[in-house]
Design a protein around this motif. Structure first.
Motif, PDB file in Angstrom:
ATOM      1  N   PRO A 494       0.833  -1.223   0.000  1.00  0.00           N
ATOM      2  CA  PRO A 494       0.000   0.000   0.000  1.00  0.00           C
ATOM      3  C   PRO A 494       0.860   1.262   0.000  1.00  0.00           C
ATOM      4  O   PRO A 494       1.838   1.358   0.754  1.00  0.00           O
ATOM      5  CB  PRO A 494      -0.797  -0.112   1.308  1.00  0.00           C
ATOM      6  N   LEU A 495       0.480   2.199  -0.841  1.00  0.00           N
ATOM      7  CA  LEU A 495       1.156   3.505  -0.847  1.00  0.00           C
ATOM      8  C   LEU A 495       0.494   4.385   0.204  1.00  0.00           C
ATOM      9  O   LEU A 495      -0.057   5.447  -0.078  1.00  0.00           O
ATOM     10  CB  LEU A 495       1.076   4.124  -2.241  1.00  0.00           C
ATOM     11  N   ASP A 496       0.553   3.898   1.423  1.00  0.00           N
ATOM     12  CA  ASP A 496      -0.156   4.503   2.553  1.00  0.00           C
ATOM     13  C   ASP A 496       0.734   4.346   3.775  1.00  0.00           C
ATOM     14  O   ASP A 496       0.984   3.226   4.244  1.00  0.00           O
ATOM     15  CB  ASP A 496      -1.499   3.792   2.732  1.00  0.00           C
ATOM     16  N   GLU A 497       1.242   5.452   4.286  1.00  0.00           N
ATOM     17  CA  GLU A 497       2.224   5.383   5.372  1.00  0.00           C
ATOM     18  C   GLU A 497       1.617   4.934   6.696  1.00  0.00           C
ATOM     19  O   GLU A 497       2.350   4.648   7.647  1.00  0.00           O
ATOM     20  CB  GLU A 497       2.898   6.748   5.558  1.00  0.00           C
ATOM     21  N   SER A 498       0.281   4.834   6.799  1.00  0.00           N
ATOM     22  CA  SER A 498      -0.316   4.394   8.055  1.00  0.00           C
ATOM     23  C   SER A 498       0.015   2.938   8.366  1.00  0.00           C
ATOM     24  O   SER A 498      -0.037   2.527   9.529  1.00  0.00           O
ATOM     25  CB  SER A 498      -1.839   4.600   8.031  1.00  0.00           C
ATOM     26  N   CYS A 499       0.367   2.138   7.340  1.00  0.00           N
ATOM     27  CA  CYS A 499       0.808   0.765   7.600  1.00  0.00           C
ATOM     28  C   CYS A 499       2.125   0.442   6.912  1.00  0.00           C
ATOM     29  O   CYS A 499       2.694  -0.628   7.138  1.00  0.00           O
ATOM     30  CB  CYS A 499      -0.262  -0.238   7.166  1.00  0.00           C
ATOM     31  N   ASN A 500       2.594   1.328   6.053  1.00  0.00           N
ATOM     32  CA  ASN A 500       3.823   1.081   5.302  1.00  0.00           C
ATOM     33  C   ASN A 500       4.922   2.000   5.826  1.00  0.00           C
ATOM     34  O   ASN A 500       5.016   3.169   5.444  1.00  0.00           O
ATOM     35  CB  ASN A 500       3.588   1.324   3.802  1.00  0.00           C
ATOM     36  N   ASP A 501       5.760   1.456   6.686  1.00  0.00           N
ATOM     37  CA  ASP A 501       6.809   2.249   7.326  1.00  0.00           C
ATOM     38  C   ASP A 501       7.934   2.626   6.376  1.00  0.00           C
ATOM     39  O   ASP A 501       8.808   3.433   6.735  1.00  0.00           O
ATOM     40  CB  ASP A 501       7.405   1.474   8.513  1.00  0.00           C
ATOM     41  N   LEU A 502       7.946   2.061   5.165  1.00  0.00           N
ATOM     42  CA  LEU A 502       8.997   2.387   4.208  1.00  0.00           C
ATOM     43  C   LEU A 502       8.731   3.708   3.501  1.00  0.00           C
ATOM     44  O   LEU A 502       9.593   4.209   2.782  1.00  0.00           O
ATOM     45  CB  LEU A 502       9.132   1.273   3.166  1.00  0.00           C
ATOM     46  N   LEU A 503       7.538   4.258   3.683  1.00  0.00           N
ATOM     47  CA  LEU A 503       7.150   5.482   2.987  1.00  0.00           C
ATOM     48  C   LEU A 503       7.198   6.672   3.929  1.00  0.00           C
ATOM     49  O   LEU A 503       7.086   6.529   5.148  1.00  0.00           O
ATOM     50  CB  LEU A 503       5.732   5.346   2.415  1.00  0.00           C
ATOM     51  N   SER A 504       7.346   7.851   3.344  1.00  0.00           N
ATOM     52  CA  SER A 504       7.297   9.085   4.131  1.00  0.00           C
ATOM     53  C   SER A 504       6.082   9.929   3.760  1.00  0.00           C
ATOM     54  O   SER A 504       5.880  10.991   4.318  1.00  0.00           O
ATOM     55  CB  SER A 504       8.575   9.907   3.908  1.00  0.00           C
ATOM     56  N   SER A 505       5.286   9.469   2.806  1.00  0.00           N
ATOM     57  CA  SER A 505       4.074  10.190   2.421  1.00  0.00           C
ATOM     58  C   SER A 505       3.063   9.180   1.901  1.00  0.00           C
ATOM     59  O   SER A 505       3.398   8.027   1.602  1.00  0.00           O
ATOM     60  CB  SER A 505       4.366  11.243   1.342  1.00  0.00           C
TER      61      SER A 505
END
Length: 624
Positions: A494-505
């Motif tokens: 998911p391109l969703d930082e609420s569960c994807n800690d690899l993302l910053s946005s």
């Protein structure tokens, strides 16, 4: 007062005035203990600086982007600039920063609190360095978030120490004998030694990859024949028309790696008379390049069109004078700066701007971009020597080594008509074949399409609301009937930082919600339930809400209450994070969709005029 009494008084005063070294405090700065809140704040500031500089070091070693710094972004441009490395030793500044901050943090943790103010002189020097680099960042437009956080943490730590009394001199006596400074030095040296070792190993591995790629490129160059066809060259050329070594590059004026490449080629042109060089444009900006979707380089189109306008009005000399200036400017300029340069170069600014904004310059830039895509361009600079692509051009001195090895073969001078690069399909297949086979954990049976025992495996990681992910999924599922020996598994990224800690946005706010819904459907409805909900979401064009998902689950015969309970459970959300973790382990590029065919990463899956996906899958099938 008697002498004996004075002596006893001096001894009593001196007894309480020793610092953590066991010595009397230097003149101008006596020992002072800091409070717990101040210590905690200092710890937090240093930890932020360590983390941020550590991310920049990770970016250097991993060779990809890190969360918050996309490819070609401010972090890449800062690292590629003249300010990104230490003069003389060519070490990334991030190495120095990480070693410095780890040393400070070690001292802050180990040294007693009445001794840490001894760091003030050292931190003042560090503060001056941060102020200098902040000026560079602002002037150069290198708004790298990790750089900014590192310097903000450093200056914040300096401000914290300056509030502690006594403030003392810049460098009090016995500065180097201070335990705080000594602990910092030990930490600095330890981290530096580790980074040296790590960097040596990384360079050795990169050198091995570079040698293999270079050997293959030079072998292909040596094997090329004399047949001639359409000339493969840019509109303007430096060097002889017939040259033994012919370099053609697709570049962008705001591409950091292109800047480094240009400087290396410039030095080679000064040294050699058997080399020719020409450029073609590939700006990473949809304003003039229909093959890219976002403007990573905001002024790249105008820079390319300015170069073409200079060529139209000034010919070969005019193009290269403008080209050199644009490289020097890193492709950036204001109207005032451009007008000033145009007058300096002898152009009428009004006429030049008219030509630059005309249809012809746009056509020429797009023509180059179309050609680049037909050759399978995946990054800039894309470099060809004698018609053969030279990979891994971002490695140090790759161009120079390639030129030297080719020159050692004494090739005959030829025209650009001798050079015929392979097409995009050939290049893309070679790129896929060259990727290592990764060990990928099996997807659970409920998540698979096709025969679960089929020998050929296709894995895709993606976000259900991402257009290219949806397109790839539909392409694969539509062809599974024609591929009975293929099994396909889709996994959530998911391109969703609420569960994807690899993302910053976050790109799609419903990404985590949908990913968990699919996991719950696999638990409650098994393979039929998962397949039905997967296909529904892929084809669903409206905003996906919890209510819409629950309604769909009921339509597909699953118990809504049971599904809802599973959807909210911890194991389901842990499963989503497990899919994300696999991507982090097997691939450094945080892009979607991620396609793997029999364990090999496929950087692309479609071409305008060829069936790339089918060609890769059929080759994998034939290999079984």
């Amino acid at each position: 007062m008697g002498s004996a009494k004075k002596r006893r008084l001096r001894e009593r005063v001196g007894a309480g005035a020793h610092d953590e070294t066991g010595q009397s405090p230097p003149s101008g700065e006596s020992a002072a203990s800091i409070t717990t809140p101040v210590w905690m704040l200092g710890f937090a500031l240093l930890l932020a600086a360590v983390f941020s500089s550590g991310m920049l070091v990770a970016q250097h070693f991993l060779g990809g982007s890190v969360p918050g710094c996309g490819e070609g972004g401010a972090c890449d441009r800062a690292a590629a600039s003249v300010w990104g490395s230490i003069p003389g030793i060519d070490w990334p500044v991030s190495f120095l920063g990480l070693a410095y901050f780890v040393g400070l943090l070690a001292a802050w943790l180990i040294v007693p609190r009445d001794g840490v103010t001894r760091l003030r002189g050292l931190v003042r020097l560090g503060g001056l360095a941060s102020i200098f680099y902040l000026i560079v960042i602002i002037a150069g437009g290198y708004a790298c978030p990790y750089c900014l956080v590192s310097h903000a943490g450093n200056l914040g730590f300096l401000a914290l120490l300056e509030t502690q009394r006594p403030r003392g001199n810049w460098f009090p006596r016995a500065f180097l004998r201070s335990a705080a400074v000594q602990r910092t030095a030990i930490g600095f040296v330890a981290v530096t030694v580790v980074l040296i070792g790590w960097n040596v190993l990384a360079e050795q591995r990169a050198q091995e990859r570079e040698d293999r790629a270079l050997d293959e490129a030079t072998r292909q160059i040596a094997a090329s024949d004399e047949e001639e066809g359409a000339a493969f060259t840019g509109r303007y050329r430096r060097g002889p028309e017939r040259a033994a070594i012919r370099i053609v590059a697709f570049t962008g004026y705001q591409c950091p790696e292109c800047q480094r490449f240009e400087h290396e080629v410039d030095r080679l042109l000064e040294e050699r008379d058997d080399l020719s060089f020409s450029v073609k444009h590939f700006p990473i900006n949809p304003d003039c390049n229909p093959h890219v979707s976002r403007a990573m380089h905001p002024n790249a189109c105008w820079a390319a069109r300015a170069a073409e306008a200079a060529g139209i009005l000034g010919g070969e000399e005019g193009f290269w004078r403008m080209h050199d200036w644009l490289v020097e400017q890193q492709g950036g300029f204001t109207d005032a700066v451009l007008n000033s340069k145009l007058r300096e170069l002898g152009y009428d600014p009004r006429e030049f701007i008219r030509v630059m904004m005309g249809d012809e310059t746009l056509r020429l830039v797009r023509e180059d971009a179309d050609e680049a895509v037909s050759l399978g361009l995946a990054y800039t600079p894309m470099v060809f020597i004698n018609g053969v692509e030279l990979r891994n051009t971002q490695a140090s001195r790759t161009i120079r080594r390639a030129v030297q090895e080719i020159a050692a073969m004494n090739p005959e001078p030829r025209s650009p008509a001798s050079d015929r690069p392979p097409d995009a399909l050939t290049r893309s297949m070679e790129e896929w074949r060259d990727n290592p086979v990764r060990t990928i954990p099996e997807a659970r049976a409920e998540r698979q399409f096709g025969d679960s025992d089929a020998p050929v495996r296709i894995e895709v990681w993606g976000d259900y609301r991402h257009e290219r992910t949806r397109a790839l999924d539909q392409m694969i599922r539509k062809r599974l009937d024609d591929w009975p020996d293929v099994r396909y598994a889709f996994r959530s990224f998911p391109l969703d930082e609420s569960c994807n800690d690899l993302l910053s946005s976050t790109a799609h706010e419903s990404g985590c919600l949908i990913a968990a819904a699919l996991e719950a459907a696999a638990d409650v409805g098994g393979r039929p339930g998962y397949h039905a909900l997967h296909e529904w979401i892929i084809e669903y064009d409206d905003v996906v809400t919890g209510e819409a998902l629950a309604e769909a689950v009921g339509q597909f015969g699953m118990d809504e209450d049971e599904w809802l309970e599973r959807w909210r459970s911890s194991p389901v959300h842990e499963a989503v994070r497990g899919h994300i973790a696999i991507v982090d382990e097997i691939n450094t590029r945080l892009v979607v969709p991620q396609l793997f065919i029999d364990g090999r990463w496929a950087p692309r899956f479609e071409l305008d005029d060829a069936d790339l996906l089918g060609t890769m899958v059929n080759e994998a099938r034939a290999a079984q």
